[in-house]
Structures are given as structure tokens and as C-alpha cells.
Design an enzyme around this catalytic site. Sequence first.
Site, PDB file in Angstrom:
ATOM      1  CB  CYS A 138      -0.791  -0.033   1.179  1.00  0.00           C
ATOM      2  SG  CYS A 138      -0.172  -0.206   2.851  1.00  0.00           S
ATOM      3  CE1 TYR A 139       2.180   3.519   5.002  1.00  0.00           C
ATOM      4  CE2 TYR A 139       3.302   1.431   5.560  1.00  0.00           C
ATOM      5  CZ  TYR A 139       2.672   2.526   5.950  1.00  0.00           C
ATOM      6  OH  TYR A 139       2.269   2.581   7.416  1.00  0.00           O
TER       7      TYR A 139
END
Lengths: 335, 335, 335, 335
Positions: free
Chosen positions: C153-154
Site C-alpha cells: 500500500c505504501y
Amino acid sequence: MHHEAPSCPAVAVVGATGYAGQELVRLLARHPAATLEVAMASSATDQPRRLPRLRRLWEGEVRPFSVDAVSGKKDAAVLALPDAAAAEVGPALVRAGLRVFDLSGAFRLREPGPRARHYPGSPADWPEGTVYGLSELNRQAVATARLVACPGCYPTAALLAVAPLARAGLIEGDVIVDAKSGLSGAGKTPSERTHFSENHGSVAAYGLFAHRHTAEIEQELGCDVTFVPHLVPLDRGILETIYLRVRPGVTPARVAETYEAAYRDAPFVRLTADHLPEIKHVAHTNFCDIGWRLEPGGRRLVLVACLDNLVKGAAGQAIQNLNVAFGLDERAGLL
Amino acid sequence: MHHEAPSCPAVAVVGATGYAGQELVRLLARHPAATLEVAMASSATDQPRRLPRLRRLWEGEVRPFSVDAVSGKKDAAVLALPDAAAAEVGPALVRAGLRVFDLSGAFRLREPGPRARHYPGSPADWPEGTVYGLSELNRQAVATARLVACPGCYPTAALLAVAPLARAGLIEGDVIVDAKSGLSGAGKTPSERTHFSENHGSVAAYGLFAHRHTAEIEQELGCDVTFVPHLVPLDRGILETIYLRVRPGVTPARVAETYEAAYRDAPFVRLTADHLPEIKHVAHTNFCDIGWRLEPGGRRLVLVACLDNLVKGAAGQAIQNLNVAFGLDERAGLL
Amino acid sequence: MHHEAPSCPAVAVVGATGYAGQELVRLLARHPAATLEVAMASSATDQPRRLPRLRRLWEGEVRPFSVDAVSGKKDAAVLALPDAAAAEVGPALVRAGLRVFDLSGAFRLREPGPRARHYPGSPADWPEGTVYGLSELNRQAVATARLVACPGCYPTAALLAVAPLARAGLIEGDVIVDAKSGLSGAGKTPSERTHFSENHGSVAAYGLFAHRHTAEIEQELGCDVTFVPHLVPLDRGILETIYLRVRPGVTPARVAETYEAAYRDAPFVRLTADHLPEIKHVAHTNFCDIGWRLEPGGRRLVLVACLDNLVKGAAGQAIQNLNVAFGLDERAGLL
Amino acid sequence: MHHEAPSCPAVAVVGATGYAGQELVRLLARHPAATLEVAMASSATDQPRRLPRLRRLWEGEVRPFSVDAVSGKKDAAVLALPDAAAAEVGPALVRAGLRVFDLSGAFRLREPGPRARHYPGSPADWPEGTVYGLSELNRQAVATARLVACPGCYPTAALLAVAPLARAGLIEGDVIVDAKSGLSGAGKTPSERTHFSENHGSVAAYGLFAHRHTAEIEQELGCDVTFVPHLVPLDRGILETIYLRVRPGVTPARVAETYEAAYRDAPFVRLTADHLPEIKHVAHTNFCDIGWRLEPGGRRLVLVACLDNLVKGAAGQAIQNLNVAFGLDERAGLL
């Protein structure tokens, strides 16, 4: 016959910039069997504006309100307006031939006395064809109504939980509804009451013996109701804990059967029995989850019901009613 | 005579690493009239450790538990232990000559039957000189007690709200307590129930007809209680909404007078009357705020009481009792 | 030729009970052009179970894991497994003829050195046809891949924000990514770190100079990255504030044009320009919103990007890749 | 000589009804060596009112503002006023012989240019004896000042974290400050920005390249600062993540020694080294916690600093300055 429903009704949303209004636009924009024809602000003097949060979902412009623009070539209007505005606009649109789904309180109370007391701006006379629109309890009336008064979020949960038991004669005495609500239920207008810092880490009761939803619940149940709403530090969703007494001899199985019979064909009521429901599981959905537990060896019955106040308690309810009214699949656009 | 209280009692905290234990250390470290002599872990096998959150407030080391180390040269011990551990440690320390303030449930229920059912590890016989320690309702007994069973956070709020009315004979019938609690009340041990994501944006009822605090409230009030606790998404604090009926003829003024008489000399009960209390205003304090409203023209009475579960519902309550027991200013270290 | 994509691929979800796994089931259950054929737990020894939160949305049973059961008559598998399990299962399913979309880190790092260091259980050799699957930047490779390593996600937010500028040669020097994440990003397993009370009212940095996503961002950007993630008290969503320097002469208009060119055909990237994005507007969606501001008269550029870590940062991303891989509308099931 | 400090100064609070003002009243009411003589509203036309949240802690009445009432027989005034009001009231009270501790921005910027730009209503000339009052960095000047401009909450954390390293010549280049703030920092006035529902479950950057605190940090550090504040969904506290480069050869040990030397005698700075600080541990305290980590084998240094914006970032800071100015124990009333 106005009930020859168009196969794909053209819908206007009036009051599209509040929390419930934006949810309506979001849901209608992806509705497979209805068309969002126009979205309007609450007043004729609002500037046209976009809804940036809905970009890629709905790219239209919210226009200033005008009765003419709503009524031309529309089949239905959903109103997310203040009570007094809805009291005026609703009947006008019915006269213009639209079917109207109203989220305000203006048309919910049948008796003129309570109505005038709780909703001072509401009309003395209701338009013909006005019904109280809780689809699950009143599906047939909704199917042919001209103006559907959609219930408030608190009554929706309370009535879905209590009405089947009351109709089946299982309960006696009065009803206590202890409600916990997220802040979106307080509306979008800023106030000290809706300030983040006043609610973070807190819980507060309000409206004791004075909330207008009490009258609405009592009207539909026909018994005394003590209703105490609380603000809890979350955004979307309400949960109600409801305290009743059952008649002698009522068993847990009897309660379960009664609910199952009542909601066999209700796509948005989920019975969780003694696995009690939680707000998280209904947020952003049109479900109302209902659980219950009967005191072992006693007659105290506790119900727990929850729903998303902006969906099943507002926008979703209106669309569910619209689906019923136009003969569409009741679930269309809501799963 | 053990009641010649030392002017500045030396205190041991046992179970100093949980939420309530750390709060005890924090409060005792700055207590003007008592000395925190030693802080111990719950078990003899725990490694010595610091409490980094309390740096500059308390720089000591939490040591492994040992009865000998607690009892030497101490005047009092406050226990923040699991029930079964407290059941064993409490009487041992009383025998060693200490006065004991216990936060567990092991000594709260007087009747052996309910006690064995709700707290299986608790002793069949209570040590002589054991009292139920709600300072406001039981100040004289606390003053001379050897072992003070401090009430749970839920009963504290419920009893402070209801007991004065019950003692004055103002109410009739059963009592419904709808409680909303922050997550620190669930303790520090991680579980799915205490996961952030399970609670953020949610509310959940739990322990229906099964919570041990029901027995404790019923014991002290002598009437039937329906008690439903809920987890709400905040850290510290509980709020209880309590539903009662008053006897015919009881007026709002009578309710107000009864409370005022009961709490005239209680430094930690604040009566807010019809300005209903909110958790935010009591968090991080030892106050219990109580408000109420009587149904206009009716007999339904709604009480709202709130407190910080780690202070007035746990560590603060123990220290308040300690203050009373040693003849100190009841407010010492708590304002 | 495996690229003759079936018109309606049959999909297995492996690891269906975690937060990302349940989101996968929820999304696939209503996907208009793919069929959720089976949902499996992470291990062969898990008991079959239902997903009560998804009732009425998906009524199936999560079955114990078995390679045979996955591969029979399936076209694709989406894996939401721990890294080591995915490292084993992924290639096995590719060999069985399925196209695999993997949410773990096992196949994200191309260089064996960093891969072994950051993901000890990952395979020394990648299956042929493995690609890094950020649809927007790598659409063509995804279209023909056998195994798609879906980004974390990052990295998804960081790469979508920075890559177009880097590819266009607009920036110089290193990149700082300050990330704020909700708690669902920490997974469903309870720990002190995910306890509600440890996060409510708090913010905490973690994984400084040690987070595995740094290597992933550096691999794709080819420059030094300082990446500092923080936990913030919310459930779903991440927001990254990214600090860069532009080359001399780069104007705000040039930045805007570069983004617009890059994302003209990307249905899930919304450019908000100097109206900076907020987590609330992307939660529960597959959008990544990107805003930016260039220092007036200077060369410091600040980007802000946000997305829902369980949708665009996990389940939605996998489905978007699946849509691309099977030649479906990239938006299918995601609006 | 005005520096013969009274042993127990009599203090007036002006602007007692906002969040910082109420915190001032709360802290001063229990201050062991200063007397809260009077609390006043921000304007002469406000009605007298109580502060119900502080009942039992302070039972006084907040009176309408009047210079005469403030100055008679007072030794000091703490101002929690809007900038323009403070710009007027501050010098008037200094002329009346009081020592003034101002929480506004009116007197923070020394250069008339930036001051006029950022605080339009601020005076062209400063009263003699005006100092920038960050006790830890400027203790001696505060001790003899007439008017102490208390730093904003953001600069307090940034300066405490960076100034020791800058003064010791350990760093080079510019400084990036990524700040996360709770909502009480936005003040008590309701607005869409402070609505609960706009912030719950969200994070938002604001004031990019435009926040007045940037000038204040740059003034005190003498280098370029990129400062980006964010609102995070909590009430009290800020956390700043600060990105720097150290000069060649600077080691972790050197950073640690520099901090330890700087804060050996600072009771409210806690150095947490590589155990990074969290907001939760400083909320409701006057501590500023500072942690840091130097890139292994590199020159990138990341600092993390946090404090409670209403205490160390406002009311506590003013009282700490007051303690220093009147020769009291710096910690008095703040532990």
C-alpha cells in the site's frame, strides 16, 4: 394510472450537498435501473457547484433549486431538505406529476397535533397518497404512493426491531430505546455540538423526553416509548439497544420464528440472533442487523439493532422505496 | 489498635504494569500525604522493568512480586491483580499487618454462592474486616476496614446514581443500566475484541445477562437489574444511562433534594441536574458526574452518570479509600 | 496461448479471512465479469467457516487450503497470504496453469540480495512471467503476466505520485516519504501495537530506516528514499506527504501537465492539484488521489497522495490487475 | 526593580473560555505558588459565565474584559486572545506594571516585515523587555522579561528538537518539518474544518507554504524550513517528524551527547533516543518528548518530537515561563 412505472425512471435529487444528499447522488449515479437526471441545491440562490468527493463517480453540477427544472421530464424526486422546505416542495412536485420520496420529517406524523408541534412548518393537510415509507413494514402502500415520507434513522432501527414482535402480540408494557449515533446524524452544519474536540473521547445524551423521533416511533408501535439518543465518537451508523418485556410463556424460539417470518423476503434485514450486531458491519451498507437475547428464566427481552444512518437511515431507504414504487428489484443499486 | 493511622502511610502497589496499575503509580507518585514505597509486577517471575511513560513522574523500577518485599515496613497495599491472584495475596497481606485495597472482584460479593459462580478462584471465607469500598456510600466502614474491596467501574457509576434514590424510597420496580465504556476497561491484554480496527467506527454490546457486575449492583441495591454494557470507540471513561420509575408523587425537586443531601460532603460527586454529563468532562479525573431528568407529567426517570474507569472506577477509587482509611483529606492526591 | 482470456474468469481467493482477504471476497462477490469460485483459508488445517460480516453479499464457506482444490477449473487465484506461504503457493499455482495475483511481498523485489534480506522465505528464483503489478505504470506487462506481484500500500501511493515526475526528468536528489496509515494496515492479528487504547488519541512513527517498503520504492524509482511510516488513529487509508526538489526551471504548469499526461487513461487516479487530498475521500474506494504544491519562487515540491490500503493498496489493486490481465474493463467491480 | 518577584504572584487570565484559556484556569487553580486572581473573557461585552467543566476545580466566574480590573493589584497576566486583541492589550498591561505572558502570535516575530505580513494587527514597535519565551532555550531572558511571547505549539516542538543540534553545528542544509496535530489546535470556533465527520477516519494537510509558524521556526533556527501541518483525528497533541542532514562524521553518540547537554536541567524535555515518542505519552502533560534516529551509514537524521498543544504548546508553556519569571520552581503546578 400513474403506476405504470417507467422501466428506468428519471430521478431528481433536491438538496444534494448535505451528507444524505451526497450519498443519494453517489448511490443513484451507479444505479443500474434508474437515472440521476439532475441534482439540485436546497435553495434557488445557491451557486452551481461540483461535488469533488464524487469525482469519477458523478461528474455533474449541482444546480440552484427550481421547481420547473425538477419537474420537467422527471418521474421521481428525492428530497433531502430541511423540514419546512420539504413541506412546500413535496406537494408541489406531486402536483407536477412526480412521485416524491422525502427524507424530512414534514410528512411522517399522521396526526395534525403532534405534526404541528414537532414540525412547525409542516402542512396542515397531507397530499393524498402520502404514506409512511418503511419498505419492510409497508411495502404495498409504498408501491402505489405518490409521496413517501421516509422514516428517520432512529425510528427505522427501532421499528424494524420491535414491530414484528408487537404485531405478533409477543410483548407488553412500554418500550425503552437507548440509541447511540455517529456524528453524521447531526448534519453537516458546523456547531459546538459537532466540533471534533467536543466528541472525541466522549459520549453525550441529548434530546431527553424531547426528541421528535419519539412521536414517530410511538405512532407506528402504538405504545409508550422512552427514547434517549446519544452521540458517540464515530461518523456513520447508529446502534439501538431496546428494552422490552415479553408476555408470559414467550420463548426464545418464538421470538426467532416471529422475526424469521417477518423478514423472510426482506433483502436488507439480517437477523443475527444472539450474535449481537455491531455498527462496523453495517456501515456503508443498506442493511439493518438485528440481534436479541431473552433473559434466561425471565421475561426481559433485549434487542440490538443497527444501521448506517446515511444509507438505510436516509439515502438508501429512499432508493429502496423508489425501487419498490417503480417495480424494480428492491435491491437495485444498493448491494 | 491498627487504626492509629501513620501520618504518611507507606504504600505498595502490586500489579503495576496494567492500565490501572500504571495509573496507581502515577497518582501515588505525586500524592502529598502517602509514599509509594514499592511497585511490583503481578508475578514473581516477571523481569524488573521501568515504566517509560511515567518518566520524570516516577523513576523507580517495577520489581517481581514477593509477599515478603511487600509487607516489610509497609502500611498499605493496593492490588491491581487478576481475581484469583488477589484472592490469595489479599488475605496474606492482611495477616502481615497491612491494610489492603483491592481492585479485583474477589472480595466484592458477600454471598458465597454468587461469589463462587462469578469469581471461581475467590476464597470461601472472607478475611475479617472486609468491606465493600464505595467511599461515598460506605465511608465509616472503609475508615476501619482491613481489606477494602473496591467496586468495579460499572457498579461505581450505577450505585452512585441509584443508591440515594433507593435509600430514600423514591423508586419502584427494576432498574435498567445501559452502559457505554471505552476500551481501556477491557484491559491491556491484546485480543480481537480490543483491536483498533474492530472498534473504530463501531459500537458493540457484550456480556448480555452474563456480566459479573450485575450481581454486584443487585447486591448493593437489593432490586432486579438489567445491565447491558457496550464498547464505544474511545479510550477512557464510561457513561451509564439508567432507566427507573419513581413512586407516585415524586417530583423533580424531590429528586434534586435527595441527591444534594446525599452528596453534600462528597468531593468527587458533581450533580449536573438536567445539564446531562459527558465523558469528556470527567476523563482523567476522579469525579463522577450525575444528571437526571424526570418525564414531564410521568414517572419515568432517566439518570446519566459518568466517570473515568481508570481513576474513579479503579486507581482513584482505591486512593480515595486509602485516604479515608488513614484519616487523610479524602481529596489528597486526587485533584 | 494462455492469453486467450476467458470471458468470465473463475477466481479462487486464498487467505480469505484477514482484512484484505475479506475485502477480496466482498469485491469479487459482486464483480460483474468474474466469478468467485472458491474462498480458502491460509492453511490446510483451518476449520471451514462462514464470514458473517458478508452475509447477503457472499454466503459461501471459507474452506481449508488445498492446492488441488484451488487449481481445478480455475483461471486465476488471488493470494492474501503471509510472505513465506505465498512464496510457496504462488509458483505451484502458476505451474498448475492459473494466473496468480499475489498481495504478499514475496515477489516484489527483483534483486535476490534485497529479496532475501527483506523477505527471508521468498524463493531464490522467480517464476517466469512475474511482473511488478502497478497497473497504472505497468499495464502492458500485467496484461500478459503469469504471476503479478501486487505492490504494497505504501509503495502504491508513493510510486503513483513520484514516478511520472521521475520518468519525465523533473526531479533531482532524494525523496522523503512521510506516511500516515490507519490500523488495518497492521493486519488483523492482535498485539499491543494494534490495541485500541494504544492508538486512540495517539500517533506513532515506526520502522525507521528498516521498513521493507523502502526497498520496493527505491527499486521502482531508482533513487534514494527516506521512508517513515506512522500509525494514526483511524481504520482504513493511508496518506503520504512526499518531499522532493524539482530541477531548475520546472513550473507548476509543467508538473500539472506531466501528471495529466501520465494519468489521462487511468480510471483510478484522481488529480486534485492544489486542493490537497484527504483520506476520507478515498476510503472504501479504489481511487488514489494526488495533489501537489510547488514552493512559490523555489524548487521544493510537496506531493500529497492517499488511498484506501485495503482497496487500492491491496484487494482492489489485485482485482484491477486481474481485469487488465483478462482483458476486462479495468474498472469492472471497482466503482 | 520589577524583578523582586512576589513570593506568590497574583495572576489574571484574559481569554478564559477557549480551549487554551480553560486549560490555563485549570492549571492555575491548583498552582501551589501562584494565585488565580481573576479570569476574564476576550471582550468587554461578554456576559459573566461559569466554567461548568471545571466545577470543584475552579468555582469562579469569568468576567467581561476590562483593563482596569486586570491591572489592579495583579502581578501578572496571561493572555489567550486573538492576535489583534493581544497586540493591544499586552502593551497596555505592561504599562500598568504587570508582567505579561502572551499566547498569541502578535509579539513572536522580531522583524517588522514578516510580523506585519503574518500578523496584520500586530504593533509596529514592540514594548521594551519583550522576549521570545521558550523557557528551555531562553531561560535567562524570560527571567527578566516584561512581555513574554510564548511560542506556538508547532515551533515549540520543532525548536526543542532542532535548536540544540543547530547551535552545536551538527547539521547542514534545510529542515523539513512534517507535523501531525489534533483538532483542539484548530481552536474552539466551529467550522466545516473542525466538524467531527470531516476528520473522523481522515488525515488532511493544510497551510502548505503559507503557515505563519514557518516564519517563527526560521527566525529561531536561521535556516530554510519546509513546514507542512496535517490534521489527524485526535483531540490533544502534536507530533512532528523532522528531516535533516548531519555534517560528515557526526555519529549517533554525538547527537545523543548534544541533546543530553542541552537538556540536562530541563524538567520538561524527555529524551527517548531511538525509542520514538508517541502523542499518547505526553497528552495532558507539559512534557516534550524527543527521539531520533540517524541513517545507518548515512547522514540523514530523522527526529520525532511531540507535546500536548494545550499544555506545553500553550497554557503550560505560559505557566512555565511565569514560574521562571517569578523565580519559582520551574515545575510548580505542572507535574
